[in-house]
Design a protein around this motif. Structure first.
Motif, mmCIF file in Angstrom:
data_model
loop_
_atom_site.group_PDB
_atom_site.id
_atom_site.type_symbol
_atom_site.label_atom_id
_atom_site.label_comp_id
_atom_site.label_asym_id
_atom_site.label_seq_id
_atom_site.Cartn_x
_atom_site.Cartn_y
_atom_site.Cartn_z
ATOM 1 N N VAL A 242 25.512 -75.627 -48.574
ATOM 2 C CA VAL A 242 26.255 -77.035 -48.753
ATOM 3 C C VAL A 242 25.715 -77.144 -49.914
ATOM 4 O O VAL A 242 24.965 -77.010 -50.405
ATOM 5 N N CYS A 279 18.388 -85.068 -43.079
ATOM 6 C CA CYS A 279 18.185 -84.149 -43.024
ATOM 7 C C CYS A 279 16.811 -83.621 -42.449
ATOM 8 O O CYS A 279 15.773 -84.333 -42.614
ATOM 9 N N PRO A 280 16.926 -83.124 -41.516
ATOM 10 C CA PRO A 280 15.623 -82.414 -40.581
ATOM 11 C C PRO A 280 14.635 -82.058 -41.274
ATOM 12 O O PRO A 280 14.027 -82.021 -41.071
ATOM 13 N N THR A 281 14.695 -81.064 -42.252
ATOM 14 C CA THR A 281 14.336 -81.018 -43.747
ATOM 15 C C THR A 281 13.319 -81.679 -44.567
ATOM 16 O O THR A 281 12.404 -81.793 -45.945
ATOM 17 N N ILE A 283 14.670 -82.848 -47.668
ATOM 18 C CA ILE A 283 15.220 -83.221 -48.844
ATOM 19 C C ILE A 283 16.136 -84.225 -49.022
ATOM 20 O O ILE A 283 17.267 -84.196 -48.895
ATOM 21 N N CYS A 293 16.875 -76.225 -47.590
ATOM 22 C CA CYS A 293 17.473 -76.812 -47.213
ATOM 23 C C CYS A 293 17.723 -74.967 -46.158
ATOM 24 O O CYS A 293 18.259 -74.427 -46.103
ATOM 25 N N ILE A 294 18.181 -75.734 -44.675
ATOM 26 C CA ILE A 294 18.590 -74.697 -43.510
ATOM 27 C C ILE A 294 19.650 -74.701 -43.384
ATOM 28 O O ILE A 294 20.425 -74.174 -42.033
ATOM 29 N N CYS A 296 22.186 -77.297 -42.243
ATOM 30 C CA CYS A 296 22.628 -77.462 -40.967
ATOM 31 C C CYS A 296 24.386 -78.471 -40.967
ATOM 32 O O CYS A 296 24.620 -79.247 -40.249
ATOM 33 N N ALA A 297 24.142 -79.140 -42.155
ATOM 34 C CA ALA A 297 25.413 -79.681 -42.580
ATOM 35 C C ALA A 297 25.912 -81.601 -41.726
ATOM 36 O O ALA A 297 26.251 -81.695 -42.211
ATOM 37 N N LEU A 298 24.692 -81.298 -42.042
ATOM 38 C CA LEU A 298 23.977 -83.516 -40.996
ATOM 39 C C LEU A 298 24.458 -83.277 -42.229
ATOM 40 O O LEU A 298 25.181 -84.987 -42.218
ATOM 41 N N CYS A 299 24.004 -82.873 -43.854
ATOM 42 C CA CYS A 299 24.133 -84.436 -45.040
ATOM 43 C C CYS A 299 25.587 -84.386 -44.768
ATOM 44 O O CYS A 299 26.231 -85.641 -45.736
HETATM 45 S S1 SF4 Z 1 21.921 -78.820 -44.990
HETATM 46 FE FE1 SF4 Z 1 21.890 -80.909 -45.537
HETATM 47 S S2 SF4 Z 1 20.305 -82.182 -44.074
HETATM 48 FE FE2 SF4 Z 1 20.329 -80.070 -43.795
HETATM 49 S S3 SF4 Z 1 18.564 -78.831 -44.182
HETATM 50 FE FE3 SF4 Z 1 20.779 -78.848 -46.073
HETATM 51 S S4 SF4 Z 1 19.776 -80.704 -47.122
HETATM 52 FE FE4 SF4 Z 1 19.294 -81.383 -45.271
#
Ligand code: SF4
Ligand code: SF4
Length: 469
Positions: A242, A279-281, A283, A293-294, A296-299
């Motif tokens: 991401v 962003c759940p973490t 960042i 960054c996990i 997750c693509a929510l951003c």
């Molecule tokens: S993909 Fe985006 S929302 Fe998800 S953890 Fe990484 S930076 Fe945060």
């Protein structure tokens, strides 16, 4: 991997944290709810996993719980097959394949495991959903936390924690249900009549779920998960990550909806912070790829919703690769991937072969160590053996015992042992053979054990027969 193939990952430690205290108090993250393609995708991957997790222990197979890890009896029942400690090598091999598959997926698609299927992510998402149900949107939650205690605050917080406890309890109970028959466990827990260990483990996993998904959340991913630390070694310039398109987005800045960013000397990022708020973490992906960054693509969903509103092209933040960001093309079929895929196929084939050809019968033969041999009155020689037979099937079997390698041998003892399903049996027997002329004091022999009703169920074990020189 060459150094020039590596990609940089940074660690998002704010400067003041690094300078002040390594064990800085956790800053609570108030995530904003977002909808979009990747959020839906997470639902589609999360639901089957949840249904599988909560549903599997209730499935029956052959009159028994389909998946039951019966630790006291040291037997694992999986979909009609029973695995014994003797099958540990198969289990270890399966775990190695799973780890290898995770590495292979990471090389191709980065942290998709973390973002979509990791239990920590899935359960945290459930807990966040419940939080939003009872405490409201991001702004409402911030306001509620700042507000003094009131009946409404107690009620909202109480409902949130109660619902978390219900989910955590169901999670803990189901987990224990993989190790203790769940159809017994549930009524026993309901009537407070369960055993100490079942109750203790249920409480332990309930609390672990409540604390991990309710309180610790991203802390687990950031500080406790080892995978987060070594995953960067597997990334290369073609791994899907991401990323924020720096060249397109910068310089960032707010502007009117209808303003032309070029005239203002701005890029396409309107600095709305939505990508940070979802962003759940916690960042800011615009600062580059970070350990936290996990994937997750929510951003991506958040930024795409803004791009749509601004009528800019989508994917200012997107799944992309370093090569693509630098204007190149993504290489899907690179030697590293092909190597991983080939190795994975080989490992899975070897595992499948071993599983299919596994004989659920074990025989160990021990020769009597006391007397090497006994000479009978008629001049024949006798050796004494102890046989240990383990019937690893779910049916009772009568086995036929025979010996190869000795002429005119008499088997004295139980030649047709009957072993109940999932049980073992110790049989003592004597082999009586002519003394004969032999150049060596010991000659190799083989014990054959075959199920009367199933010739495939057969093992052959080597031993030795001792006689005087
Ligand atoms: S993909 Fe985006 S929302 Fe998800 S953890 Fe990484 S930076 Fe945060
Ligand atoms: S959501 Fe998009 S536009 Fe808004 S700050 Fe993040 S990158 Fe910039």
């Amino acid at each position: 991997m060459n150094d020039d193939q590596r990609i940089d990952l940074t660690e998002a430690i704010p400067a003041e944290v690094a300078e002040v205290d390594l064990y800085q108090k956790r800053e609570k993250i108030y995530t904003r709810k977002i909808e979009g393609f990747f959020q839906r995708l997470r639902l589609y991957t999360g639901w089957p996993l949840l249904i599988g997790y909560f549903g599997l222990p209730w499935l029956e197979w052959g009159g028994r719980q389909a998946i039951l890890f019966d630790l006291p009896a040291r037997k694992f029942h999986i979909l009609g097959m029973t695995f014994w400690p003797q099958d540990f090598s198969l289990l270890a091999f399966l775990l190695i394949i799973a780890a290898y598959a995770l590495f292979a997926v990471t090389v191709v698609a980065g942290r998709v495991w973390c973002g979509y299927t990791c239990p920590q992510t899935v359960w945290t998402a459930i807990f966040m959903y419940l939080e939003q149900r009872f405490e409201g949107s991001r702004n409402q939650r911030i306001k509620l936390d700042k507000a003094p205690w009131s009946i409404e605050k107690v009620w909202r917080k109480g409902m949130k924690h109660s619902s978390w406890m219900v989910v955590a309890f169901m999670t803990g109970m189901t987990f224990v249900g993989y190790f203790y028959p769940i159809k017994q466990l549930v009524p026993e827990l309901a009537t407070f009549s369960t055993g100490f260990w079942q109750a203790a483990w249920t409480v332990f996993f309930t609390l672990a779920t409540y604390i991990n998904a309710g309180w610790m959340r991203e802390q687990v991913c950031k500080y406790m998960c080892p995978y987060a630390r070594f995953q960067s070694v597997m990334f290369d310039k073609d791994t899907l990550i991401v990323s924020y398109n720096h060249a397109r987005g910068e310089p960032r800045g707010s502007r009117k909806h209808d303003a032309d960013p070029k005239e203002l000397g701005l890029g396409e990022c309107i600095d709305c912070q939505l990508c940070v708020q979802v962003c759940p973490t916690g960042i800011d992906i615009r600062e580059g790829l970070q350990y936290e960054c996990i994937g997750c693509a929510l951003c991506i969903d958040a930024c795409n919703s803004i791009m749509d509103k601004m009528q800019y092209p989508r994917d200012l933040i997107s799944y992309t690769s370093e090569h693509e960001l630098a204007g190149g093309k993504m290489h899907w079929f690179r030697p590293r991937i092909l190597g991983y895929a080939a190795m994975l196929c080989i490992m899975m084939s070897v595992f499948a072969y071993n599983l299919i050809n596994r004989v659920p019968l074990e025989l160990t033969v021990m020769r009597d160590r006391g007397d090497l041999y006994v000479q009978t009155n008629d001049g024949r020689i006798e050796n004494i053996y102890t046989l240990h037979i383990v019937n690893m099937t779910d049916q009772q079997h009568r086995y036929l015992l025979s010996v190869e390698g000795l002429d005119d041998v008499l088997i004295m003892g139980n030649r047709e042992p009957l072993v109940p399903a999932g049980e073992d049996l110790t049989v003592s027997l004597r082999l009586n053979a002519p003394s004969g002329a032999s150049a060596t004091a010991s000659s190799p022999i083989h014990f054959n054990l075959t199920a009367e009703d199933n010739p495939q169920l057969s093992v052959r074990i080597e031993s030795r027969f001792m006689r005087p020189l």
